[in-house]
Design a protein around this motif. Structure first.
Motif, PDB file in Angstrom:
ATOM      1  N   GLY A 145     -66.600 -26.154 -44.727  1.00 16.82           N
ATOM      2  CA  GLY A 145     -67.512 -25.391 -45.559  1.00 16.82           C
ATOM      3  C   GLY A 145     -68.920 -25.943 -45.538  1.00 16.82           C
ATOM      4  N   ALA A 146     -69.049 -27.264 -45.547  1.00 15.82           N
ATOM      5  CA  ALA A 146     -70.377 -27.882 -45.507  1.00 15.82           C
ATOM      6  C   ALA A 146     -71.055 -27.605 -44.168  1.00 15.82           C
ATOM      7  N   ASN A 147     -70.306 -27.752 -43.077  1.00 14.40           N
ATOM      8  CA  ASN A 147     -70.884 -27.497 -41.756  1.00 14.40           C
ATOM      9  C   ASN A 147     -71.261 -26.030 -41.577  1.00 14.40           C
ATOM     10  N   ASP A 148     -70.392 -25.120 -42.031  1.00  9.50           N
ATOM     11  CA  ASP A 148     -70.685 -23.692 -41.918  1.00  9.50           C
ATOM     12  C   ASP A 148     -71.935 -23.331 -42.721  1.00  9.50           C
ATOM     13  N   THR A 149     -72.075 -23.928 -43.907  1.00  3.07           N
ATOM     14  CA  THR A 149     -73.230 -23.612 -44.743  1.00  3.07           C
ATOM     15  C   THR A 149     -74.522 -24.111 -44.116  1.00  3.07           C
ATOM     16  N   LEU A 150     -74.483 -25.284 -43.492  1.00  5.34           N
ATOM     17  CA  LEU A 150     -75.670 -25.778 -42.805  1.00  5.34           C
ATOM     18  C   LEU A 150     -76.091 -24.826 -41.679  1.00  5.34           C
ATOM     19  N   GLU A 151     -75.115 -24.287 -40.957  1.00  3.18           N
ATOM     20  CA  GLU A 151     -75.424 -23.328 -39.900  1.00  3.18           C
ATOM     21  C   GLU A 151     -76.037 -22.051 -40.480  1.00  3.18           C
ATOM     22  N   GLN A 152     -75.511 -21.603 -41.611  1.00  2.07           N
ATOM     23  CA  GLN A 152     -76.035 -20.396 -42.245  1.00  2.07           C
ATOM     24  C   GLN A 152     -77.449 -20.614 -42.780  1.00  2.07           C
ATOM     25  N   LEU A 153     -77.724 -21.798 -43.266  1.00  2.00           N
ATOM     26  CA  LEU A 153     -79.079 -22.111 -43.719  1.00  2.00           C
ATOM     27  C   LEU A 153     -80.049 -22.176 -42.541  1.00  2.00           C
TER      28      LEU A 153
END
Length: 213
Positions: free
Chosen positions: A39-47
């Motif tokens: 979830g943390a990695n996916d959110t960084l990509e989305q940001l």
């Protein structure tokens, strides 16, 4: 490339029996903790995508997701090392953790008073959360925090030293709805050597919280 990775357990799945059974450890680490890392990695990509496209409609949700997943990853990474199959008892000078024992006594009055506060804070979390012993750098003392989810109700700058996971996934398969019984049992596997190392490191960098004069 992933920024965050799932750390390996410092012991096998059965190492904390009978306090925590192997099935819980396996599911907790391999599924739940792994989900926070993803979830943390996916959110960084989305940001990153939002920055590239200058599309900020979802910024509030993304920032909340990053705080949630990253805090979950950090707390769980501490949690695994906070426990050991031959732990428990009380931190004592003869075991090489006298500095931690003195800090607990100074901050809470006694180990018994500290244990009662952290137990109560952990066992009475509303919904999902944690009980946390933290080093508070502004005062240089230890405090207990009752954390909602992974990131709510936390003093800025405090460093977690000992964390008790009070989410249902941490205990339900074994303790059912008896959260209090689980928290009481947790004291038998506390790794005071690990907590003491974290305390020493937090004190060493205690002046990192810079306040305006």
């Amino acid at each position: 490339m992933a920024v965050y990775t799932l750390p390996e357990l410092p012991y096998d799945y059965a190492a904390l029996e009978p306090v925590i059974n192997p099935q819980i450890i396996e599911l907790h680490h391999d599924k739940h903790h792994a989900a926070y890392v993803k979830g943390a990695n996916d959110t960084l990509e989305q940001l990153a995508e939002a920055r590239d496209k200058e599309q900020w409609g979802s910024i509030n949700g993304l920032e909340k997701n990053l705080a949630f997943h990253l805090s979950g990853h950090i707390l769980h990474s501490i949690y695994w090392h906070n426990m050991t199959g031959d732990g428990g008892g009380e931190p004592l000078e003869k075991d090489g953790v006298g500095e931690l024992a003195d800090a607990i006594a100074e901050s809470f009055g006694s180990f018994a008073a500290f244990k009662a506060q952290l137990t109560k804070a952990s066992a009475t979390t509303q919904g999902s959360g944690w009980g946390v012993l933290a080093y508070e750098p502004l005062s240089g003392r230890l405090i207990v925090e009752q954390v909602y989810d992974h990131q709510g109700n936390v003093g800025q700058g405090s460093t977690p030293l000992l964390v008790f996971d009070a989410w249902e996934h941490a205990f339900y398969l074994q303790y059912k709805n008896q959260k209090v019984d689980f928290i009481d049992a947790m004291w038998a596997v506390v790794n005071w050597q690990d907590v003491a190392r974290r305390y020493a490191a937090a004190k060493e960098r205690g002046d990192s919280l810079l306040l305006a004069p």
